[in-house]
Design a protein around this motif. Structure first.
Motif, mmCIF file in Angstrom:
data_model
loop_
_atom_site.group_PDB
_atom_site.id
_atom_site.type_symbol
_atom_site.label_atom_id
_atom_site.label_comp_id
_atom_site.label_asym_id
_atom_site.label_seq_id
_atom_site.Cartn_x
_atom_site.Cartn_y
_atom_site.Cartn_z
ATOM 1 N N GLY A 35 -1.279 -6.148 -2.696
ATOM 2 C CA GLY A 35 -0.354 -7.278 -2.572
ATOM 3 C C GLY A 35 0.026 -7.801 -3.935
ATOM 4 O O GLY A 35 0.485 -7.066 -4.801
ATOM 5 N N ASP A 36 -0.182 -9.085 -4.123
ATOM 6 C CA ASP A 36 0.060 -9.703 -5.422
ATOM 7 C C ASP A 36 -1.294 -10.044 -6.024
ATOM 8 O O ASP A 36 -2.154 -10.608 -5.342
ATOM 9 N N ALA A 37 -1.449 -9.718 -7.326
ATOM 10 C CA ALA A 37 -2.762 -9.916 -7.943
ATOM 11 C C ALA A 37 -3.087 -11.393 -8.124
ATOM 12 O O ALA A 37 -4.232 -11.777 -8.337
ATOM 13 N N GLY A 38 -2.064 -12.241 -8.001
ATOM 14 C CA GLY A 38 -2.293 -13.676 -8.146
ATOM 15 C C GLY A 38 -2.564 -14.373 -6.827
ATOM 16 O O GLY A 38 -2.687 -15.595 -6.789
ATOM 17 N N GLY B 217 0.776 -1.241 0.000
ATOM 18 C CA GLY B 217 0.000 0.000 0.000
ATOM 19 C C GLY B 217 0.801 1.281 0.000
ATOM 20 O O GLY B 217 0.255 2.326 -0.276
ATOM 21 N N ASP B 218 2.106 1.219 0.292
ATOM 22 C CA ASP B 218 2.868 2.469 0.211
ATOM 23 C C ASP B 218 3.695 2.488 -1.064
ATOM 24 O O ASP B 218 3.966 1.446 -1.659
ATOM 25 N N PHE B 219 4.083 3.653 -1.480
ATOM 26 C CA PHE B 219 4.710 3.779 -2.791
ATOM 27 C C PHE B 219 6.114 3.188 -2.863
ATOM 28 O O PHE B 219 6.629 2.893 -3.921
ATOM 29 N N LYS B 220 6.731 3.015 -1.695
ATOM 30 C CA LYS B 220 8.090 2.469 -1.742
ATOM 31 C C LYS B 220 8.097 0.966 -2.016
ATOM 32 O O LYS B 220 9.116 0.413 -2.385
ATOM 33 N N HIS B 221 6.984 0.331 -1.764
ATOM 34 C CA HIS B 221 6.965 -1.124 -1.939
ATOM 35 C C HIS B 221 6.164 -1.555 -3.158
ATOM 36 O O HIS B 221 5.653 -2.665 -3.227
ATOM 37 N N ILE B 222 6.066 -0.660 -4.111
ATOM 38 C CA ILE B 222 5.417 -0.999 -5.375
ATOM 39 C C ILE B 222 6.541 -1.188 -6.393
ATOM 40 O O ILE B 222 7.563 -0.507 -6.322
ATOM 41 N N THR B 223 6.394 -2.114 -7.332
ATOM 42 C CA THR B 223 7.511 -2.340 -8.259
ATOM 43 C C THR B 223 7.519 -1.284 -9.369
ATOM 44 O O THR B 223 6.482 -0.657 -9.665
#
Ligand code: SAH
Length: 555
Positions: A84-87, A15-21
């Motif tokens: 999270g992960d879409a899968g 949910g935070d921008f640092k942990h988005i790829t």
């Protein structure tokens, strides 16, 4: 023909921008349209410049997927987002289901790209410490789309098999009983003290991290945005962190860089008694689980000839059976059970003494007990392997009866002749002083000092890493024997007729220089050959110059 669209199914992480790829951000920025649950769309709104954003309620997942497909087929680039992960309990599977329903194939249909993200099990674990180091599984407690009986069976199976378990969707406004029931099932197989971590809104504004136990977890707030991580039978808390060790066996010695077992040794059967035999395809029965015998709160079970084990028993048996040192230096504040490991050491009656007393034999039998082993070695020592949680008690008991104790591994050991049972005893004090000062010292590689009490040299000290021979009231010193291989050779004589008081300083200097400069795993002879000089002694090639004839072959 209209341009073909594309669907990205994007997991945007906790949910935070640092942990988005980076790929997820690219996908969002390339999209003409973002489709997702409204809370999630709000979370990532600042990252996107899509003209159109469709946010829907939680339960309208199917219509979200259908809309995405419709828009992509009309030529748009669409991102369907999941946290999270879409899968993982996300939109990826649903998008494929809708596409398949319409006869989609990769070759003929619109392009689909699934962009992976950090799932809650990973983000929550990172906030707790390292709870999912070992085999872990995820179970969703939501019974909207899955029969509760099936979920209960999975919880039971995971509990029985000692998995670390991440419970997703543990509770919502209306679904409150599921977590209570899950706890009840887990308590049948796991200790009430099992560490449990509760993480709510990981990496979001209202993040909360709680460490609790299986018995007490329901006393804390658990909601829609909580992931519950249940430890396995060896998970522990230390300094407000939840940690699961990497395996059940201490094949690694903490606090030392070089590990007692090299990778190829780890695979040997004696080091992994529980592993599957590659020829028979079976494993030892001591490590077989019996689902009925697996319950922590066991109802009385009918006796079977050889009861199989619970996950906890298997883990403990594994720890007890393996070889390898038990030098575990972590002392956690709260460990749910004492970890039993194999304590290894060697004992001898003394440097210049080869006589055992009856008290020593009794003490040996006592400490080794039914489960330990004692092995007489070529080095005139008895090598002990004893499963224990309290190595200190063993060393105390053995020292009480006058045993000389030595650690196993890459350490310095002194081996001596029997000094003709004391008749030629002038040099004994020097041997004892070397033992007291340097014996057991940890070194880059095993180092043996051979000590001969007279010129007869019946112990053959010159075949050791350092040889010391007492002759005519003075010492001869040899260094760097190579005991194996086709270029095996005795040690190089470096000093003759050394005054006794100079012996210990000289040996200490040699050892210190070697210890400071040798590569890990480099035996003294190799080191000497590489650096060509130890102290002021120059290396001479001692290997045989004789040409070795090739061995005759069979035909
Ligand atoms: N696709 C998501 C899971 C969706 S199911 C993923 O891979 O993470 C929804 C459940 O995920 C929630 O009930 C909660 O158990 C867990 N979850 C999702 N985001 C979370 C977060 N930021 N903190 C804690 N748990 C979270």
């Amino acid at each position: 023909m209209a341009q073909k669209g594309k669907i990205f199914v994007v997991g945007f992480g906790p949910g935070d921008f640092k942990h988005i790829t980076t790929r997820a951000v690219e996908a969002l920025q390339q999209s003409d349209m973002i489709i997702g649950y409204k809370t999630y769309v709000e979370l990532i709104q600042d990252l996107v410049n899509a003209k159109s954003i469709i946010s829907t309620g939680m339960t309208e997942e199917v219509s979200r997927a259908q809309e995405a497909v419709r828009q992509a087929e009309a030529g748009s680039i669409v991102s369907v987002i999941s946290s999270g992960d879409a899968g993982v309990y996300g939109m990826a599977g649903l998008v494929y289901e809708v596409l398949i329903e319409l006869g989609w194939t990769e070759a003929t249909g619109i392009e689909v790209e699934i962009v992976p993200g950090i799932s809650a099990i990973n983000s929550c674990a990172s906030l707790l410490g390292a709870p999912i180091m070992h085999d872990a599984c995820t179970i969703s407690l939501s019974d909207h789309l899955t029969p509760w009986n099936l979920i209960a069976k999975r919880v039971e199976a995971a509990a029985m098999a000692d998995f670390v378990i991440a419970l997703y969707n543990p509770k919502s406004g209306r679904r409150t009983r599921q977590i209570v029931e899950a706890q009840r099932i887990l308590l049948e197989y796991r200790s009430p003290d099992t560490p449990v971590g509760l993480v709510k809104s990981a990496y979001r504004d209202r993040q909360e991290v709680t460490m609790t136990t299986l018995a007490e977890m329901l006393e804390h707030d658990i909601g829609m945005l909580t992931t519950v991580i249940i430890g396995n039978s060896s998970t522990f808390f230390y300094d407000n962190k939840m940690i699961t060790p990497r395996g059940y066996q201490r094949k690694y010695t903490l606090g030392e860089e070089k590990q007692p077992l090299r990778p190829h040794q780890r695979l040997r059967e004696e080091n992994e008694p529980w592993a599957m035999n590659q020829e028979t395809g079976t494993a030892r029965n001591d490590f077989a689980a019996d689902p009925n015998a697996g319950r922590f709160n066991k109802p009385s079970i009918a006796a079977t000839p050889k009861p199989k084990k619970t996950a906890l028993e298997m883990a403990t048996a594994a720890l007890t059976m393996v070889k390898g040192t038990g030098a575990v230096k972590v002392k956690p504040k709260l460990v749910q059970q004492k970890i039993e490991s194999i304590f290894e050491l060697s004992v001898s009656p003394g440097v210049a003494n080869k006589f055992f007393t009856p008290q020593q034999m009794i003490a040996l039998a006592e400490v080794v007990g039914e489960d330990g082993t004692m092995e007489y070695t070529p080095d005139h020592q008895i090598h002990l392997k004893i499963p224990t949680t309290e190595p200190e008690r063993i060393t105390e008991r053995l020292q009480e009866v006058g045993f000389l104790l030595a650690p196993i591994g890459d350490v310095l050991s002194l081996k001596a002749c029997d000094f003709c049972y004391g008749e030629k005893a002038d040099s004994i004090p020097y041997a004892e002083e070397i033992q007291a000062k340097l014996g057991g010292m940890s070194l880059p590689k095993t180092l043996n000092i051979g000590f001969n009490g007279c010129g007869m040299a019946c112990y053959r000290a010159v075949f050791d890493d350092i040889g010391i021979v007492y002759r005519k009231s003075k010492f001869d010193v040899f260094i760097g024997a190579k005991p194996v291989g086709r270029t095996a050779h005795a040690a190089q004589p470096v000093v003759e007729g050394l005054e006794p008081e100079q012996l210990i300083p000289l040996i200490t200097d040699i050892i210190e220089e070697y210890n400071a400069n040798a590569h890990p795993n480099e035996r003294l002879f190799k080191y000497f050959k590489r650096v060509k000089k130890i102290l002021h002694f120059t290396y001479q090639d001692m290997s045989s110059k004789i040409k070795v004839e090739p061995a005759p072959c069979g035909d």
